[in-house]
Design an enzyme around this catalytic site. Structure first.
Site, short mmCIF file in Angstrom:
data_model
loop_
_atom_site.label_atom_id
_atom_site.label_comp_id
_atom_site.label_asym_id
_atom_site.label_seq_id
_atom_site.Cartn_x
_atom_site.Cartn_y
_atom_site.Cartn_z
CG ASP A 2 -29.08 -2.12 42.06
OD1 ASP A 2 -30.24 -2.58 41.91
OD2 ASP A 2 -28.84 -0.92 42.12
CG ASN A 50 -33.89 0.92 48.88
OD1 ASN A 50 -32.89 0.35 49.30
ND2 ASN A 50 -34.05 1.18 47.58
C1 IPE Z 1 -31.37 -4.49 45.43
O1 IPE Z 1 -32.07 -5.04 44.37
C2 IPE Z 1 -32.01 -4.81 46.75
C3 IPE Z 1 -32.40 -3.65 47.60
C4 IPE Z 1 -32.31 -2.39 47.27
C5 IPE Z 1 -32.92 -3.98 48.90
P1 IPE Z 1 -33.21 -4.23 43.63
O2 IPE Z 1 -34.50 -4.50 44.31
O3 IPE Z 1 -32.83 -2.79 43.54
O4 IPE Z 1 -33.21 -4.92 42.19
P2 IPE Z 1 -33.54 -4.25 40.78
O5 IPE Z 1 -32.76 -2.97 40.66
O6 IPE Z 1 -35.01 -4.00 40.74
O7 IPE Z 1 -33.10 -5.28 39.79
MG MG Z 2 -32.13 -1.54 42.01
#
Ligand code: IPE
Ligand code: MG
Length: 225
Positions: A2, A50
């Site tokens: 994350d 996601n």
């Molecule tokens: C994690 O980073 C990457 C994936 C889920 C692919 P994030 O995209 O969740 O980063 P933040 O939470 O916005 O900082």
């Molecule tokens: Mg995230």
């Protein structure tokens, strides 16, 4: 993994740059696993949740994944690591599925380590599908309800051929499991760092492993029993 987005925002860059830096972290950590003797690494690269991100970000993540698969085969071969994937893989775009099959096929006899990518993965969906398969086997008459135990269910999870995780590392200060390996991580130690995933490096990984090594794991028993 994350904090890619937060890392990018702090640098005044678009989110995709955070994901690119995150892919670089993956490369470093796979390397570090070989060095530290960690034989199983499972990366939660893309959750079922996601898919609800803006289509452009999803498309960019899929493109990065495709590129990762094209570029990392060499390292996996060099370190004798087998690539594995868990999740609703049929939902992934065709080029990603092709890349996955290609690298999984090319590394299938490697035996020093296993890199598992959790893609379009959600633990509750996984458990529900295992329950469905148990029901199907009962309906077919190959299994009786009395035979349904922990082992029978675990054998129908995506992770049937993997050991349960000993350590779950969370970055960017998140103190939750976010639908990751809920069944399998029942007794896993959890280690949280405020550093974002793009900042996660071999030193921090070493620190997580050292801390893990100092913990006393009792599995519900009394000390030293
Ligand atoms: C994690 O980073 C990457 C994936 C889920 C692919 P994030 O995209 O969740 O980063 P933040 O939470 O916005 O900082
Ligand atoms: Mg995230």
């Amino acid at each position: 993994m994350d904090g890619n987005g937060r890392w990018a925002r702090r640098q005044g860059k678009p989110r995709i740059e955070g994901h690119k830096a995150g892919a670089e972290s993956v490369r470093r950590i796979v390397e570090a696993c070989s060095e530290f003797g960690v034989r199983y690494l499972t990366l939660y690269a893309f959750s079922t949740e996601n898919w609800r991100r803006p289509p452009r970000e999803v498309a960019e993540l899929m493109r990065l994944l495709e590129r990762f698969l094209a570029e990392r085969l060499e390292d996996l071969e060099r370190h004798d690591i087998r690539l594995n994937a868990i999740g609703e893989l049929e939902r992934l775009p065709l080029p990603v599925r092709r890349g996955l099959s290609r690298v999984m096929e090319a590394t299938r006899d490697n035996s020093s380590g296993v890199l598992t990518l959790a893609l379009s993965y959600g633990s509750r969906a996984e458990i529900a599908s295992a329950a469905r398969r148990l029901a199907e086997d009962v309906a077919k008459g190959v299994l009786s309800p009395e035979q349904i135990d922990e082992e029978a269910l675990a054998a129908r999870l995506y992770t049937a051929d993997l050991p349960d995780p000993d350590l779950v590392i969370r970055t960017a200060g998140e103190m939750r499991l976010s639908n990751f390996l809920l069944w399998q991580a029942s007794y896993a130690e959890i280690w949280v760092t405020d550093k974002t995933w793009p900042e996660f490096d071999a030193d921090l990984f070493r620190q997580a492993l050292d801390d893990y090594g100092r913990r006393e794991r009792r599995f519900g028993k009394v000390p030293n029993a």
